[in-house]
Design a protein around this motif. Structure first.
Motif, PDB file in Angstrom:
ATOM      1  N   PRO A 183     -12.140 -15.752   4.198  1.00 50.77           N
ATOM      2  CA  PRO A 183     -13.504 -15.697   3.683  1.00 50.77           C
ATOM      3  C   PRO A 183     -13.809 -14.340   3.058  1.00 50.77           C
ATOM      4  O   PRO A 183     -13.579 -13.294   3.664  1.00 50.77           O
ATOM      5  N   PHE A 184     -14.329 -14.366   1.840  1.00 50.11           N
ATOM      6  CA  PHE A 184     -14.628 -13.134   1.108  1.00 50.11           C
ATOM      7  C   PHE A 184     -15.761 -13.440   0.131  1.00 50.11           C
ATOM      8  O   PHE A 184     -15.625 -14.316  -0.725  1.00 50.11           O
ATOM      9  N   GLU A 185     -16.871 -12.754   0.310  1.00 44.99           N
ATOM     10  CA  GLU A 185     -18.035 -12.919  -0.562  1.00 44.99           C
ATOM     11  C   GLU A 185     -18.462 -14.382  -0.654  1.00 44.99           C
ATOM     12  O   GLU A 185     -18.837 -14.882  -1.721  1.00 44.99           O
ATOM     13  N   GLY A 186     -18.391 -15.082   0.477  1.00 45.64           N
ATOM     14  CA  GLY A 186     -18.850 -16.462   0.525  1.00 45.64           C
ATOM     15  C   GLY A 186     -17.893 -17.484  -0.041  1.00 45.64           C
ATOM     16  O   GLY A 186     -18.242 -18.666  -0.152  1.00 45.64           O
ATOM     17  N   ARG A 187     -16.668 -17.066  -0.383  1.00 44.31           N
ATOM     18  CA  ARG A 187     -15.673 -17.974  -0.933  1.00 44.31           C
ATOM     19  C   ARG A 187     -14.363 -17.811  -0.168  1.00 44.31           C
ATOM     20  O   ARG A 187     -14.281 -17.008   0.763  1.00 44.31           O
ATOM     21  N   TYR A 188     -13.333 -18.559  -0.591  1.00 45.28           N
ATOM     22  CA  TYR A 188     -12.045 -18.519   0.099  1.00 45.28           C
ATOM     23  C   TYR A 188     -10.931 -18.264  -0.917  1.00 45.28           C
ATOM     24  O   TYR A 188     -10.209 -19.164  -1.322  1.00 45.28           O
ATOM     25  N   PRO A 189     -10.788 -16.989  -1.337  1.00 44.57           N
ATOM     26  CA  PRO A 189      -9.764 -16.670  -2.330  1.00 44.57           C
ATOM     27  C   PRO A 189      -8.375 -16.551  -1.717  1.00 44.57           C
ATOM     28  O   PRO A 189      -8.208 -16.378  -0.504  1.00 44.57           O
ATOM     29  N   LEU A 190      -7.371 -16.617  -2.580  1.00 41.39           N
ATOM     30  CA  LEU A 190      -5.986 -16.387  -2.184  1.00 41.39           C
ATOM     31  C   LEU A 190      -5.836 -14.943  -1.704  1.00 41.39           C
ATOM     32  O   LEU A 190      -6.346 -14.006  -2.324  1.00 41.39           O
ATOM     33  N   ALA A 191      -5.115 -14.753  -0.613  1.00 46.33           N
ATOM     34  CA  ALA A 191      -4.846 -13.416  -0.083  1.00 46.33           C
ATOM     35  C   ALA A 191      -3.718 -12.776  -0.896  1.00 46.33           C
ATOM     36  O   ALA A 191      -2.649 -12.466  -0.385  1.00 46.33           O
ATOM     37  N   TYR A 192      -3.991 -12.524  -2.168  1.00 52.16           N
ATOM     38  CA  TYR A 192      -2.949 -12.216  -3.143  1.00 52.16           C
ATOM     39  C   TYR A 192      -2.278 -10.864  -2.911  1.00 52.16           C
ATOM     40  O   TYR A 192      -1.196 -10.604  -3.447  1.00 52.16           O
ATOM     41  N   LEU A 193      -2.898  -9.976  -2.127  1.00 52.96           N
ATOM     42  CA  LEU A 193      -2.282  -8.685  -1.840  1.00 52.96           C
ATOM     43  C   LEU A 193      -1.272  -8.751  -0.699  1.00 52.96           C
ATOM     44  O   LEU A 193      -0.632  -7.747  -0.388  1.00 52.96           O
ATOM     45  N   SER A 194      -1.147  -9.903  -0.068  1.00 55.83           N
ATOM     46  CA  SER A 194      -0.297 -10.021   1.119  1.00 55.83           C
ATOM     47  C   SER A 194       1.092 -10.544   0.774  1.00 55.83           C
ATOM     48  O   SER A 194       1.977  -9.778   0.421  1.00 55.83           O
ATOM     49  N   HIS A 195       1.301 -11.837   0.831  1.00 55.20           N
ATOM     50  CA  HIS A 195       2.632 -12.415   0.619  1.00 55.20           C
ATOM     51  C   HIS A 195       2.860 -12.732  -0.862  1.00 55.20           C
ATOM     52  O   HIS A 195       2.014 -12.447  -1.715  1.00 55.20           O
TER      53      HIS A 195
ATOM     54  N   LEU B 248     -11.922 -16.102  -8.435  1.00 58.08           N
ATOM     55  CA  LEU B 248     -12.612 -14.828  -8.279  1.00 58.08           C
ATOM     56  C   LEU B 248     -11.845 -13.844  -9.145  1.00 58.08           C
ATOM     57  O   LEU B 248     -10.760 -13.411  -8.787  1.00 58.08           O
ATOM     58  N   GLY B 249     -12.387 -13.508 -10.312  1.00 59.36           N
ATOM     59  CA  GLY B 249     -11.584 -12.813 -11.303  1.00 59.36           C
ATOM     60  C   GLY B 249     -10.471 -13.744 -11.740  1.00 59.36           C
ATOM     61  O   GLY B 249     -10.714 -14.860 -12.193  1.00 59.36           O
ATOM     62  N   GLN B 250      -9.221 -13.309 -11.565  1.00 55.04           N
ATOM     63  CA  GLN B 250      -8.074 -14.174 -11.858  1.00 55.04           C
ATOM     64  C   GLN B 250      -7.534 -14.858 -10.604  1.00 55.04           C
ATOM     65  O   GLN B 250      -6.634 -15.693 -10.702  1.00 55.04           O
ATOM     66  N   VAL B 251      -8.082 -14.535  -9.454  1.00 54.52           N
ATOM     67  CA  VAL B 251      -7.542 -15.018  -8.186  1.00 54.52           C
ATOM     68  C   VAL B 251      -8.125 -16.382  -7.852  1.00 54.52           C
ATOM     69  O   VAL B 251      -9.347 -16.520  -7.727  1.00 54.52           O
ATOM     70  N   PRO B 252      -7.288 -17.410  -7.693  1.00 57.32           N
ATOM     71  CA  PRO B 252      -7.822 -18.739  -7.381  1.00 57.32           C
ATOM     72  C   PRO B 252      -8.452 -18.774  -5.997  1.00 57.32           C
ATOM     73  O   PRO B 252      -7.989 -18.118  -5.063  1.00 57.32           O
ATOM     74  N   CYS B 253      -9.533 -19.547  -5.880  1.00 52.19           N
ATOM     75  CA  CYS B 253     -10.136 -19.848  -4.591  1.00 52.19           C
ATOM     76  C   CYS B 253      -9.787 -21.292  -4.240  1.00 52.19           C
ATOM     77  O   CYS B 253      -9.388 -22.077  -5.106  1.00 52.19           O
ATOM     78  N   PHE B 254      -9.948 -21.647  -2.967  1.00 45.18           N
ATOM     79  CA  PHE B 254      -9.478 -22.948  -2.510  1.00 45.18           C
ATOM     80  C   PHE B 254     -10.444 -23.581  -1.522  1.00 45.18           C
ATOM     81  O   PHE B 254     -11.201 -22.890  -0.843  1.00 45.18           O
ATOM     82  N   THR B 255     -10.363 -24.901  -1.432  1.00 46.89           N
ATOM     83  CA  THR B 255     -10.972 -25.675  -0.351  1.00 46.89           C
ATOM     84  C   THR B 255      -9.854 -26.373   0.402  1.00 46.89           C
ATOM     85  O   THR B 255      -8.990 -27.011  -0.206  1.00 46.89           O
ATOM     86  N   PHE B 256      -9.869 -26.234   1.725  1.00 47.76           N
ATOM     87  CA  PHE B 256      -8.858 -26.891   2.560  1.00 47.76           C
ATOM     88  C   PHE B 256      -9.198 -28.369   2.679  1.00 47.76           C
ATOM     89  O   PHE B 256     -10.293 -28.734   3.074  1.00 47.76           O
ATOM     90  N   LEU B 257      -8.239 -29.239   2.324  1.00 45.96           N
ATOM     91  CA  LEU B 257      -8.453 -30.683   2.383  1.00 45.96           C
ATOM     92  C   LEU B 257      -7.858 -31.316   3.634  1.00 45.96           C
ATOM     93  O   LEU B 257      -8.327 -32.359   4.081  1.00 45.96           O
ATOM     94  N   GLY B 258      -6.836 -30.724   4.191  1.00 43.79           N
ATOM     95  CA  GLY B 258      -6.206 -31.291   5.378  1.00 43.79           C
ATOM     96  C   GLY B 258      -4.712 -31.030   5.355  1.00 43.79           C
ATOM     97  O   GLY B 258      -4.168 -30.480   4.402  1.00 43.79           O
ATOM     98  N   ARG B 259      -4.066 -31.429   6.419  1.00 43.86           N
ATOM     99  CA  ARG B 259      -2.624 -31.252   6.512  1.00 43.86           C
ATOM    100  C   ARG B 259      -1.906 -32.379   5.766  1.00 43.86           C
ATOM    101  O   ARG B 259      -2.455 -33.466   5.584  1.00 43.86           O
ATOM    102  N   ASN B 260      -0.690 -32.086   5.367  1.00 44.34           N
ATOM    103  CA  ASN B 260       0.109 -33.052   4.633  1.00 44.34           C
ATOM    104  C   ASN B 260       1.075 -33.805   5.543  1.00 44.34           C
ATOM    105  O   ASN B 260       1.910 -34.552   5.080  1.00 44.34           O
ATOM    106  N   ASP B 261       0.947 -33.545   6.860  1.00 39.49           N
ATOM    107  CA  ASP B 261       1.816 -34.248   7.805  1.00 39.49           C
ATOM    108  C   ASP B 261       1.460 -35.725   7.811  1.00 39.49           C
ATOM    109  O   ASP B 261       0.328 -36.094   8.107  1.00 39.49           O
ATOM    110  N   GLY B 262       2.388 -36.575   7.517  1.00 33.82           N
ATOM    111  CA  GLY B 262       2.140 -38.002   7.530  1.00 33.82           C
ATOM    112  C   GLY B 262       2.805 -38.675   8.713  1.00 33.82           C
ATOM    113  O   GLY B 262       3.595 -38.067   9.433  1.00 33.82           O
TER     114      GLY B 262
END
Length: 532
Positions: free
Chosen positions: A315-327, A376-390
């Motif tokens: 969570p950052f500024e009310g949104r959910y951006p990619l943690a692009y400085l990490s991995h 956010l700028g060039q950094v994509p933000c996301f909404t979590f939809l669920g797991r892909n485990d079937g």
């Protein structure tokens, strides 16, 4: 923490260059390691060459090397010292041991400082009190395998920041050293109850938070005695490494409480609580609302997508951006399987993250589906939809997203869904799906179970493969079991399967192999199945 927030904000228009630099750093460290050399990793690869040469991986691809790495006490996967191993478990998987190297901890430090810096900026009042960051204890039976490691969220920070954080911790890290998980939970409840200055509470799963508050009610008499005296009483032999708080004011509140969790009591206990943080997406959403209802005087902030293997969003500024400085991040399109760089994503896409991290994992495939939102700028933000485990018991191919959609469409009338359980032996040795629901103790169960089973069966039959399996007699019709304490039953079953306390999530879909658990078997035998 403010410098971390500013650093994250300052580079949001440099996504591609930052990510390419992160990959170059990873390649250099991986190419120097025994496992990297065995896999042919080269430090001079470009982003495109790395994607061509390295396959997408899962934990199974590293299991042998990790076992050797733990036994030999060497860093085999990547040239960075291993500081500890973090245990984790998935929806159906056994315990996995994730190496937390110095490089990986530095990657986590980048996102944590940005998140906490933004947290202080949004909620300045929480800075005046103490903080509780949840500990994810391992099951009692596995504690001997950890070599004294403590599964402490604060260990994701650098040493200097960790020292500052410990000075404001509401509960000491030693509580994870209690003899059993129950004793650790009791110690947590005692330390939190004793702390009138609690300003911030962070738990991963809202069900863990709810369970903690409910247990405080169940233990209120014992907690009152412990806090009045300042010793653990009968638990003392199992708490040899755990200091005991003394708080007569909290003892008086607990002694006068009827044990029913409610906002008024917790506000009296923690008048300074300013912020509550927990998962609040997909299957966790109704439980997050229940947790908020118990602590209504605190502001609420959801979590991003974190896993023991790495972090994707925060969570950052009310949104959910990619943690692009990490991995290093890539994304697999959930529909056509194309793998894209983060700067190639487009709003509206549904994608699965691939992480390349300082633990030594390369292009590690997560089991989560995200929708790409405006950047956010060039950094994509996301909404979590669920797991892909079937789940595919007999070829019906039920996905977690399908299960979530089924539950979202139910007319529940106040009941709360816990999970859609896929059982190899639901009834009479035949496979089938069972909706687990928590309901009020005064509510007639049979009518509720019959109605919900009918709704689930109708919704699942919209899936061609499920409908065919039902028509061929391969699956029993959907069933429902509704019990007042279903969440506690479910969590206990997860613990018995070796899952990690504090990491256990309410998932929309779970597959449990073998016969139905005994605690559900009687209820299943007596429940009404939906119409075929």
């Amino acid at each position: 923490m403010e410098p971390g927030r500013r650093r994250f904000a300052r580079h949001v228009d440099e996504l591609e260059s930052v990510q390419r630099a992160r990959l170059a750093r990873w390649l250099s460290a991986a190419a120097r390691s025994p496992e990297g050399q065995r896999r042919g990793v080269r430090a001079d690869w470009s982003w495109e060459e790395f994607a061509r040469q390295q396959p997408v991986t899962t934990y199974a691809d590293y299991a042998t090397a990790l076992s050797a790495q733990r036994q030999q006490r060497q860093a085999l996967l990547i040239d960075s010292p291993v500081m500890r191993y973090q245990p984790t478990s998935g929806s159906t998987s056994a315990v996995k041991w994730i190496p937390y190297t110095r490089l990986f901890l530095d990657e986590l430090d980048q996102v944590i400082t940005a998140w906490v810096g933004d947290l202080y900026r949004q909620f300045p009042n929480q800075g005046h009190g103490t903080h509780y960051w949840s500990l994810s204890w391992i099951p009692t039976a596995l504690r001997g395998q950890t070599a004294g490691d403590i599964n402490d969220d604060m260990k994701m920070l650098s040493w200097g920041k960790r020292l500052l954080a410990y000075l404001t911790q509401a509960a000491p890290q030693e509580i994870a050293l209690a003899e059993t998980s129950e004793d650790s939970l009791f110690a947590t409840a005692a330390w939190l109850a004793a702390d009138r200055s609690l300003g911030f509470m962070s738990v991963w799963s809202p069900t863990f938070g709810i369970g903690l508050l409910e247990q405080m009610g169940a233990w209120r008499a014992e907690l009152a005695e412990v806090l009045q005296r300042g010793d653990w009483g009968a638990r003392a032999p199992r708490m040899t490494s755990v200091p005991c708080p003394r708080a007569p004011h909290a003892a008086r509140l607990l002694a006068g409480w009827d044990g029913v969790p409610n906002g008024r009591f917790f506000q009296a206990l923690w008048p300074e609580l300013a912020v509550l943080s927990a998962w609040d997406t997909a299957a966790a959403a109704p439980w997050a609302r229940r947790l908020q209802g118990l602590l209504p005087h605190a502001a609420f902030q959801g979590k991003g997508l974190w896993a023991t293997e790495g972090v994707v969003t925060f969570p950052f500024e009310g949104r959910y951006p990619l943690a692009y400085l990490s991995h290093v991040y890539e994304f697999e399109d959930a529909h056509d399987g194309r793998v894209l760089a983060p700067w190639q994503l487009r709003t509206g896409q549904e994608v699965i993250p691939l992480l390349t991290t300082g633990s030594g994992f390369a292009r590690y495939r997560m089991s989560d589906v995200l929708r790409v939102e405006a950047p956010l700028g060039q950094v994509p933000c996301f909404t979590f939809l669920g797991r892909n485990d079937g789940v595919d018991l007999v070829g019906e191919k039920t996905s977690a997203q399908t299960a979530q959609a089924v539950q979202d469409g139910l007319m529940l009338d106040g009941a709360l869904p816990v999970t859609l359980l896929a059982l190899d032996e639901a009834r009479h040795g035949q496979p089938g799906y069972v909706l687990l629901v928590e309901c009020d103790a005064t509510r007639p169960r049979l009518a509720l179970e019959h109605d919900l089973a009918r709704q689930v069966e109708q919704a699942l039959q919209a899936n061609f493969h499920y409908k065919l399996a039902r028509e061929l007699g391969q699956l029993q019709p959907a069933a429902c079991v509704a019990l007042p304490h279903m969440r506690a039953i479910y969590l206990e079953q997860c613990r018995e399967r070796g899952m990690i306390e504090g990491n256990i999530k309410i998932e929309p879909l779970r597959h449990w192999t073998g016969p139905a658990p005994a605690v559900l078997r009687d209820a299943l035998d007596g429940c009404v199945l939906s119409a075929a």
